[in-house]
Design a protein around this motif. Structure first.
Motif, PDB file in Angstrom:
ATOM      1  N   PRO A   1      36.101  44.584  31.716  1.00  0.00           N
ATOM      2  CA  PRO A   1      36.143  44.481  30.257  1.00  0.00           C
ATOM      3  C   PRO A   1      37.466  45.037  29.730  1.00  0.00           C
ATOM      4  CG  PRO A   1      34.211  45.719  31.031  1.00  0.00           C
ATOM      5  CD  PRO A   1      35.156  45.614  32.168  1.00  0.00           C
TER       6      PRO A   1
ATOM      7  N   ALA B   1      38.404  44.214  26.188  1.00  0.00           N
ATOM      8  CA  ALA B   1      38.388  43.633  24.846  1.00  0.00           C
ATOM      9  C   ALA B   1      38.228  44.687  23.757  1.00  0.00           C
ATOM     10  CB  ALA B   1      37.252  42.612  24.745  1.00  0.00           C
ATOM     11  N   GLY B   2      38.248  45.950  24.144  1.00  0.00           N
ATOM     12  CA  GLY B   2      38.091  47.018  23.144  1.00  0.00           C
ATOM     13  C   GLY B   2      39.300  47.058  22.215  1.00  0.00           C
ATOM     14  N   LEU B   3      39.135  47.709  21.079  1.00  0.00           N
ATOM     15  CA  LEU B   3      40.224  47.725  20.098  1.00  0.00           C
ATOM     16  C   LEU B   3      41.261  48.806  20.403  1.00  0.00           C
ATOM     17  CD1 LEU B   3      38.234  47.088  16.798  1.00  0.00           C
ATOM     18  CD2 LEU B   3      39.548  45.454  18.170  1.00  0.00           C
ATOM     19  N   GLY B   4      40.914  49.783  21.226  1.00  0.00           N
ATOM     20  CA  GLY B   4      41.876  50.816  21.615  1.00  0.00           C
ATOM     21  C   GLY B   4      42.402  51.605  20.436  1.00  0.00           C
ATOM     22  N   THR B   5      41.512  51.964  19.512  1.00  0.00           N
ATOM     23  CA  THR B   5      41.983  52.608  18.270  1.00  0.00           C
ATOM     24  C   THR B   5      42.564  54.002  18.506  1.00  0.00           C
ATOM     25  OG1 THR B   5      39.746  53.415  17.842  1.00  0.00           O
ATOM     26  CG2 THR B   5      40.387  51.361  16.755  1.00  0.00           C
ATOM     27  N   ARG B   6      42.165  54.654  19.634  1.00  0.00           N
ATOM     28  CA  ARG B   6      42.723  55.987  19.895  1.00  0.00           C
ATOM     29  C   ARG B   6      44.204  55.908  20.211  1.00  0.00           C
ATOM     30  NH1 ARG B   6      39.005  57.650  24.619  1.00  0.00           N
ATOM     31  NH2 ARG B   6      38.848  55.380  24.706  1.00  0.00           N
TER      32      ARG B   6
ATOM     33  N   LYS C   1      45.190  48.027  25.195  1.00  0.00           N
ATOM     34  CA  LYS C   1      45.556  49.317  25.812  1.00  0.00           C
ATOM     35  C   LYS C   1      45.627  49.184  27.328  1.00  0.00           C
ATOM     36  CE  LYS C   1      40.809  50.926  25.685  1.00  0.00           C
ATOM     37  NZ  LYS C   1      39.870  51.966  25.377  1.00  0.00           N
ATOM     38  N   GLU C   2      44.913  48.196  27.879  1.00  0.00           N
ATOM     39  CA  GLU C   2      44.919  47.973  29.335  1.00  0.00           C
ATOM     40  C   GLU C   2      46.292  47.543  29.837  1.00  0.00           C
ATOM     41  OE1 GLU C   2      42.615  46.913  27.206  1.00  0.00           O
ATOM     42  OE2 GLU C   2      40.744  47.790  27.933  1.00  0.00           O
TER      43      GLU C   2
ATOM     44  N   GLN D   1      35.484  37.851  24.294  1.00  0.00           N
ATOM     45  CA  GLN D   1      34.299  38.512  23.750  1.00  0.00           C
ATOM     46  C   GLN D   1      34.046  38.104  22.298  1.00  0.00           C
ATOM     47  OE1 GLN D   1      34.356  42.796  23.759  1.00  0.00           O
ATOM     48  NE2 GLN D   1      32.220  42.957  23.160  1.00  0.00           N
TER      49      GLN D   1
ATOM     50  N   PRO E   1      34.341  42.492  19.122  1.00  0.00           N
ATOM     51  CA  PRO E   1      34.121  43.607  20.061  1.00  0.00           C
ATOM     52  C   PRO E   1      32.928  44.446  19.624  1.00  0.00           C
ATOM     53  CG  PRO E   1      36.052  44.038  18.695  1.00  0.00           C
ATOM     54  CD  PRO E   1      35.488  42.719  18.260  1.00  0.00           C
TER      55      PRO E   1
ATOM     56  N   GLY F   1      30.901  46.209  21.481  1.00  0.00           N
ATOM     57  CA  GLY F   1      30.509  47.261  22.418  1.00  0.00           C
ATOM     58  C   GLY F   1      30.595  46.813  23.867  1.00  0.00           C
TER      59      GLY F   1
HETATM   60  P1  UTP Z   1      36.181  52.374  24.839  1.00  0.00           P
HETATM   61  O1  UTP Z   1      34.934  53.147  24.693  1.00  0.00           O
HETATM   62  O2  UTP Z   1      37.360  53.128  25.368  1.00  0.00           O
HETATM   63  O3  UTP Z   1      36.477  51.723  23.422  1.00  0.00           O
HETATM   64  O4  UTP Z   1      35.902  51.119  25.776  1.00  0.00           O
HETATM   65  P2  UTP Z   1      37.746  51.010  22.783  1.00  0.00           P
HETATM   66  O5  UTP Z   1      37.244  50.379  21.533  1.00  0.00           O
HETATM   67  O6  UTP Z   1      38.416  50.085  23.751  1.00  0.00           O
HETATM   68  O7  UTP Z   1      38.797  52.172  22.495  1.00  0.00           O
HETATM   69  P3  UTP Z   1      38.919  53.215  21.280  1.00  0.00           P
HETATM   70  O8  UTP Z   1      37.781  54.185  21.452  1.00  0.00           O
HETATM   71  O9  UTP Z   1      38.858  52.438  19.990  1.00  0.00           O
HETATM   72  O10 UTP Z   1      40.261  53.864  21.486  1.00  0.00           O
HETATM   73  C1  UTP Z   1      35.658  51.251  27.159  1.00  0.00           C
HETATM   74  C2  UTP Z   1      35.985  49.933  27.845  1.00  0.00           C
HETATM   75  O11 UTP Z   1      35.169  48.887  27.324  1.00  0.00           O
HETATM   76  C3  UTP Z   1      35.968  47.833  26.820  1.00  0.00           C
HETATM   77  C4  UTP Z   1      37.324  48.453  26.549  1.00  0.00           C
HETATM   78  O12 UTP Z   1      38.349  47.478  26.585  1.00  0.00           O
HETATM   79  C5  UTP Z   1      37.416  49.477  27.656  1.00  0.00           C
HETATM   80  O13 UTP Z   1      37.837  48.889  28.878  1.00  0.00           O
HETATM   81  N1  UTP Z   1      35.300  47.297  25.608  1.00  0.00           N
HETATM   82  C6  UTP Z   1      34.829  48.141  24.648  1.00  0.00           C
HETATM   83  C7  UTP Z   1      35.158  45.937  25.479  1.00  0.00           C
HETATM   84  O14 UTP Z   1      35.597  45.140  26.349  1.00  0.00           O
HETATM   85  N2  UTP Z   1      34.531  45.450  24.361  1.00  0.00           N
HETATM   86  C8  UTP Z   1      34.041  46.274  23.394  1.00  0.00           C
HETATM   87  O15 UTP Z   1      33.471  45.754  22.412  1.00  0.00           O
HETATM   88  C9  UTP Z   1      34.201  47.649  23.542  1.00  0.00           C
END
Ligand code: UTP
Length: 297
Positions: A11, A13-18, A28-29, A105, A108, A110
């Motif tokens: 996975p 697809a997270g937003l990587g907001t941190r 962020k990947e 996805q 995003p 979760g």
């Molecule tokens: P994180 O919990 O680190 O969340 O995701 P995030 O949204 O990417 O980052 P922050 O907290 O906003 O900085 C853990 C893993 O799950 C993936 C992320 O890409 C990461 O590999 N993920 C998370 C998804 O693929 N989809 C999502 O909807 C959420």
């Protein structure tokens, strides 16, 4: 006997907001850890464990990811003309690594929701999940050990790391029972990001899983949980308490080096730790670091 596991889901697809603003236009990947994007380490780890079929779950900024694992024809031609075979090899390292597939996805919603997007590709086999921002040091074994336990127990397996109680609120925390294996525990419950006082242990779930396909059925009815996201932890909690239908959940305790590159401080530590051991950088970086550290208060 089940057939060996060949599929890895990553996975990303997270937003990587941190990590904003770095992650405004780039996943962020793709952040470099020394000179490779974090996700390349993760794909290399999957391949080293025999998982050659990789499905990436991508988000809105997927282009950088796809391009990284594709040919770069102009760059290759330029380096070829220059006779720079060293750098040419580096460019090509990532294209031939694995058989990589992509699915988007969309929203995003979760980690659990991201994993559910893998259902069609994975089918009815157990599969591995490697979070694209979580690096396990290639010198320490984790995934191979988890695959071995999955084969032995026919359960879903999570990776656990002992963390300081003050850190447990950032992870899924596991309630456990011992088994005859010193590094394996049976999971009796899981809680996503608990307060330290409510955590069932200081064993944190980290970004490696080997899951039975029943997880898809569970995720299909898993309601949004912490942060209004569909949490993989919640689906695994249900599987842990229904072993007769889902095979149950076990944890492999990892005692090696792990870097969470989605966290800024851990990201900096990862670069330093990996660079000091690199043949091409370590001998210059180590004395510099010593001198730098001796001037800190
Ligand atoms: P994180 O919990 O680190 O969340 O995701 P995030 O949204 O990417 O980052 P922050 O907290 O906003 O900085 C853990 C893993 O799950 C993936 C992320 O890409 C990461 O590999 N993920 C998370 C998804 O693929 N989809 C999502 O909807 C959420």
């Amino acid at each position: 006997m089940s057939s060996p596991i060949t599929k890895a889901v990553i996975p990303a697809a997270g937003l990587g907001t941190r990590f904003l603003p770095a992650t405004k236009a780039m996943p962020k990947e793709m952040l470099p850890v020394v000179d490779k994007p974090a996700i390349q380490y993760v794909v290399e780890e999957a391949v080293a464990a025999g998982l050659h079929d990789v499905l990436m779950i991508t988000g809105r900024n997927k282009n950088a990811l796809e391009n990284h694992f594709d040919r770069a024809v102009e760059l290759e031609a330029l380096l070829e003309r220059k006779g720079d075979h060293n750098r040419l090899a580096k460019v090509n390292e990532s294209n031939a690594l694995a058989d990589i597939h992509y699915v988007r996805q969309g929203d995003p919603r979760g980690l659990g929701h991201a994993i559910l997007r893998a259902k069609m590709h994975v089918g009815a086999e157990p599969f591995a999940v490697l979070l694209g921002d979580d690096i396990i040091d290639a010198r320490d074994v984790l995934l191979a050990r988890m695959l071995e336990e999955q084969h032995k127990r026919q359960a879903s397996i999570v990776a656990l790391l002992e963390v300081d109680p003050s850190q447990i609120h950032m992870y899924g925390a596991a309630a456990i029972e011992a088994t005859d294996d010193d590094d394996v525990v049976r999971i009796t419950g899981l809680v996503e990001k608990p307060d330290a006082a409510d955590a069932p242990s200081n064993l944190a779930v980290i970004g490696r899983y080997v899951l039975r396909p029943e997880v898809f059925d569970v995720l299909e009815h898993t309601a949004p949980g912490k942060g209004n996201e569909i949490q993989l932890t919640d689906a695994l909690q249900e599987m842990a308490i229904t072993p007769e239908t889902s095979g149950g959940v076990y944890g492999v305790i990892f005692r090696g080096r792990r870097y969470d590159t989605g966290d800024r401080l851990d990201y900096i530590k990862a670069i330093v730790q990996l660079a000091v051991d690199r043949e091409d950088l370590g001998s210059e970086l180590r004395p510099w670091l010593r001198a730098f550290a001796s001037n800190l208060d």
